[in-house]
Design a protein around this motif. Structure first.
Motif, PDB file in Angstrom:
ATOM      1  N   VAL A   3       0.950  -1.186  -0.004  1.00 43.83           N
ATOM      2  CA  VAL A   3      -0.061   0.125   0.095  1.00 43.83           C
ATOM      3  C   VAL A   3       1.055   1.166   0.054  1.00 43.83           C
ATOM      4  CG1 VAL A   3      -1.641   1.458   1.376  1.00 43.83           C
ATOM      5  CG2 VAL A   3      -1.948  -1.216   1.094  1.00 43.83           C
ATOM      6  N   HIS A   4       2.051   1.221   0.855  1.00 43.10           N
ATOM      7  CA  HIS A   4       2.671   2.403   0.811  1.00 43.10           C
ATOM      8  C   HIS A   4       3.476   2.787  -0.402  1.00 43.10           C
ATOM      9  CE1 HIS A   4       5.110   5.409   3.127  1.00 43.10           C
ATOM     10  NE2 HIS A   4       5.991   5.114   2.426  1.00 43.10           N
ATOM     11  N   VAL A   5       3.842   1.636  -1.342  1.00 39.95           N
ATOM     12  CA  VAL A   5       4.539   1.856  -2.345  1.00 39.95           C
ATOM     13  C   VAL A   5       3.282   2.406  -3.649  1.00 39.95           C
ATOM     14  CG1 VAL A   5       5.302   0.642  -4.496  1.00 39.95           C
ATOM     15  CG2 VAL A   5       6.401   0.117  -2.374  1.00 39.95           C
ATOM     16  N   HIS A   6       2.145   1.763  -3.624  1.00 38.07           N
ATOM     17  CA  HIS A   6       1.215   2.387  -4.349  1.00 38.07           C
ATOM     18  C   HIS A   6       0.873   3.852  -3.873  1.00 38.07           C
ATOM     19  CE1 HIS A   6      -2.624   2.959  -6.232  1.00 38.07           C
ATOM     20  NE2 HIS A   6      -3.298   2.993  -5.013  1.00 38.07           N
ATOM     21  N   ALA A   7       0.705   4.153  -2.706  1.00 36.04           N
ATOM     22  CA  ALA A   7       0.553   5.804  -2.276  1.00 36.04           C
ATOM     23  C   ALA A   7       1.612   6.504  -2.733  1.00 36.04           C
ATOM     24  CB  ALA A   7       0.503   5.914  -0.762  1.00 36.04           C
ATOM     25  N   LEU A   8       3.014   6.182  -2.922  1.00 35.44           N
ATOM     26  CA  LEU A   8       4.203   7.014  -3.232  1.00 35.44           C
ATOM     27  C   LEU A   8       3.920   7.219  -4.809  1.00 35.44           C
ATOM     28  CD1 LEU A   8       7.099   5.860  -1.232  1.00 35.44           C
ATOM     29  CD2 LEU A   8       6.048   7.995  -1.053  1.00 35.44           C
TER      30      LEU A   8
ATOM     31  N   ALA B 201       8.464  17.956  -4.873  1.00 33.83           N
ATOM     32  CA  ALA B 201       8.966  16.953  -4.201  1.00 33.83           C
ATOM     33  C   ALA B 201       8.000  16.177  -3.340  1.00 33.83           C
ATOM     34  CB  ALA B 201       9.912  17.750  -3.356  1.00 33.83           C
ATOM     35  N   ILE B 202       8.124  14.913  -3.267  1.00 37.92           N
ATOM     36  CA  ILE B 202       7.201  14.001  -2.281  1.00 37.92           C
ATOM     37  C   ILE B 202       8.082  13.627  -1.132  1.00 37.92           C
ATOM     38  CG2 ILE B 202       5.635  13.539  -4.081  1.00 37.92           C
ATOM     39  CD1 ILE B 202       6.842  10.595  -4.206  1.00 37.92           C
ATOM     40  N   ALA B 203       7.313  13.228  -0.076  1.00 36.76           N
ATOM     41  CA  ALA B 203       8.414  12.709   1.023  1.00 36.76           C
ATOM     42  C   ALA B 203       7.305  11.953   1.899  1.00 36.76           C
ATOM     43  CB  ALA B 203       8.838  13.963   2.030  1.00 36.76           C
ATOM     44  N   ASP B 204       7.927  11.029   2.820  1.00 35.91           N
ATOM     45  CA  ASP B 204       7.267  10.239   3.891  1.00 35.91           C
ATOM     46  C   ASP B 204       7.941  10.247   5.205  1.00 35.91           C
ATOM     47  OD1 ASP B 204       9.402   8.263   3.649  1.00 35.91           O
ATOM     48  OD2 ASP B 204       8.272   6.929   2.414  1.00 35.91           O
TER      49      ASP B 204
ATOM     50  N   PRO C 294       6.761   0.734   6.456  1.00 38.70           N
ATOM     51  CA  PRO C 294       7.350   0.748   5.054  1.00 38.70           C
ATOM     52  C   PRO C 294       8.804   0.978   4.994  1.00 38.70           C
ATOM     53  CG  PRO C 294       6.018   2.758   5.579  1.00 38.70           C
ATOM     54  CD  PRO C 294       6.023   1.965   6.753  1.00 38.70           C
ATOM     55  N   THR C 295       9.472   0.576   4.025  1.00 40.76           N
ATOM     56  CA  THR C 295      10.757   0.826   3.730  1.00 40.76           C
ATOM     57  C   THR C 295      10.932   1.292   2.339  1.00 40.76           C
ATOM     58  OG1 THR C 295      11.511  -1.183   2.918  1.00 40.76           O
ATOM     59  CG2 THR C 295      11.764  -0.585   5.416  1.00 40.76           C
ATOM     60  N   VAL C 296      11.741   2.178   1.949  1.00 41.87           N
ATOM     61  CA  VAL C 296      11.973   2.734   0.442  1.00 41.87           C
ATOM     62  C   VAL C 296      13.450   2.458  -0.011  1.00 41.87           C
ATOM     63  CG1 VAL C 296      11.595   4.361  -1.286  1.00 41.87           C
ATOM     64  CG2 VAL C 296       9.939   4.292   0.543  1.00 41.87           C
ATOM     65  N   SER C 297      13.801   1.670  -0.432  1.00 35.97           N
ATOM     66  CA  SER C 297      15.446   1.456  -0.814  1.00 35.97           C
ATOM     67  C   SER C 297      15.724   2.409  -1.616  1.00 35.97           C
ATOM     68  CB  SER C 297      15.600   0.266  -1.638  1.00 35.97           C
ATOM     69  OG  SER C 297      14.977   0.185  -2.777  1.00 35.97           O
ATOM     70  N   ARG C 298      17.122   2.789  -1.631  1.00 37.81           N
ATOM     71  CA  ARG C 298      17.706   3.628  -2.464  1.00 37.81           C
ATOM     72  C   ARG C 298      17.328   3.737  -3.872  1.00 37.81           C
ATOM     73  NH1 ARG C 298      23.935   4.681  -0.683  1.00 37.81           N
ATOM     74  NH2 ARG C 298      22.727   4.127   1.404  1.00 37.81           N
TER      75      ARG C 298
ATOM     76  N   TYR D 238      -2.695   3.232   6.974  1.00 38.12           N
ATOM     77  CA  TYR D 238      -3.360   2.385   6.187  1.00 38.12           C
ATOM     78  C   TYR D 238      -3.784   1.215   6.849  1.00 38.12           C
ATOM     79  CZ  TYR D 238       0.383   4.602   3.324  1.00 38.12           C
ATOM     80  OH  TYR D 238       1.148   5.530   2.745  1.00 38.12           O
ATOM     81  N   GLU D 239      -3.264   0.982   8.111  1.00 39.99           N
ATOM     82  CA  GLU D 239      -3.989  -0.127   8.912  1.00 39.99           C
ATOM     83  C   GLU D 239      -5.202  -0.051   9.253  1.00 39.99           C
ATOM     84  OE1 GLU D 239      -0.783  -1.156  12.104  1.00 39.99           O
ATOM     85  OE2 GLU D 239      -2.454  -1.921  13.117  1.00 39.99           O
ATOM     86  N   ALA D 240      -5.606   1.135   9.520  1.00 35.95           N
ATOM     87  CA  ALA D 240      -7.185   1.220  10.080  1.00 35.95           C
ATOM     88  C   ALA D 240      -8.145   0.687   8.990  1.00 35.95           C
ATOM     89  CB  ALA D 240      -7.371   2.542  10.149  1.00 35.95           C
ATOM     90  N   GLU D 241      -7.937   1.290   7.531  1.00 39.87           N
ATOM     91  CA  GLU D 241      -8.433   0.558   6.557  1.00 39.87           C
ATOM     92  C   GLU D 241      -8.483  -0.893   6.014  1.00 39.87           C
ATOM     93  OE1 GLU D 241     -10.327   3.890   3.659  1.00 39.87           O
ATOM     94  OE2 GLU D 241      -8.058   4.031   3.748  1.00 39.87           O
TER      95      GLU D 241
END
Lengths: 202, 202
Positions: free
Chosen positions: A83-88, A98-101, A110-114, A163-166
């Motif tokens: 879900v996090h990858v989709h949201a990004l 620019a976007i951020a988390d 979630p993790t986002v690799s280099r 995202y956990e709640a949904e």
């Protein structure tokens, strides 16, 4: 420069907002699938701490797929990552410079690799920044203590817009609330209620 | 909370200082081996942008060892990494609540892995934070453009207080200045002359 920050109302994403505030025009953006109204809790906190807020509609099919992953795995980590990858990806296509988390150095999810970060930037011509990715848990906790007013409680009671709640709601709808207790181990959640000290730009 | 930031007078460590300034009592700390007086350039910039400054005496034997590594390798990367790790160890033992550096997401050198960061924190009971480690080169360049006044030039002309200047001097002393040109490929360096816009705390 306009920056959209994925925002849950929790301590990490709130702290990330404060770090970015001097350098970007920050909008706090909460992704949601239209399953629950929990995004409103994030909007309330955004209003209280003086940031712009926006909702980001996510693809319901991704939530269904993540719920399936969680049921099959028996734990939520991989589903939440999907879900996090989709949201990004959605946020990167939304027109921000620019976007951020709020991911931290020692987050397991979630993790986002280099490589993922670079790919996101190249494909969408956007900067992806993670202001807390160089901070460990202890450093973040000390900054939260000195900077934020928070409420802490068990994850099933604290109203956050992560995202956990949904995902919980989708799984509960399909398999009943008992399934939730098995799949999502009880853990403490924090919800930010205010910024402790006046911060520039607020 | 008192934080010591390893500082060269360059754009990355200056930007790191601005990010940390709202959250910590920041001292800019320049490590030096007593080989050259280049640390004074960092002090000048620190004074101009309104931060506390301190020098950190490093072990001359580490510089000699790094110079040997660079001569043996034929390139400076590993030698500079050795010096950076030594400087972080010294800084961690210097009594600050937190220590920091200006490493970026895509820096090849210096780098501090998650495991190295955790080890540093555990052994010295200190937080190690890297505020730019979640920012890529393009994002940093855009922030520098909007935030700092810089001078750009070839690395042999720009006066910065990074480890390179002293390592160059040691090698030049032993092998002559021609060796320097072979070992340190020409690249552009930036030196910060001022903060472009009024920043909180400055």
């Amino acid at each position: 420069m306009d920056l959209g920050l994925l925002y849950s109302g929790g301590k990490d994403s709130t702290l990330a907002a404060l770090f970015l505030d001097d350098f970007y025009d920050v909008t706090l953006v909460t992704g949601h699938f239209g399953v629950t109204d929990d995004w409103r809790h994030a909007r309330e906190t955004a209003d209280r701490i003086g940031f712009e807020f926006d909702r980001l509609e996510l693809d319901r099919a991704v939530a269904e797929e993540a719920a399936t992953t969680i049921r099959e795995d028996g734990f939520p980590r991989n589903g939440i990552q999907q879900v996090h990858v989709h949201a990004l990806e959605r946020l990167a296509a939304d027109g921000y410079d620019a976007i951020a988390d709020g991911t931290r150095r020692d987050d397991r999810v979630p993790t986002v690799s280099r490589a993922q970060a670079q790919s996101l930037e190249d494909r969408h011509d956007v900067d992806y920044v993670a202001p807390l990715s160089g901070f460990g848990r202890a450093a973040v906790d000390r900054l939260v203590e000195s900077t934020l007013e928070v409420t802490v409680g068990p994850s099933e009671e604290i109203r956050r817009a992560d995202y956990e709640a949904e995902l919980r709601a989708i799984i509960a709808d399909e398999e009943g609330t008992e399934a939730i207790e098995d799949l999502f181990p009880a853990h403490e959640q924090t919800y930010v209620t205010d910024v402790r000290q006046p911060h520039s730009g607020i």
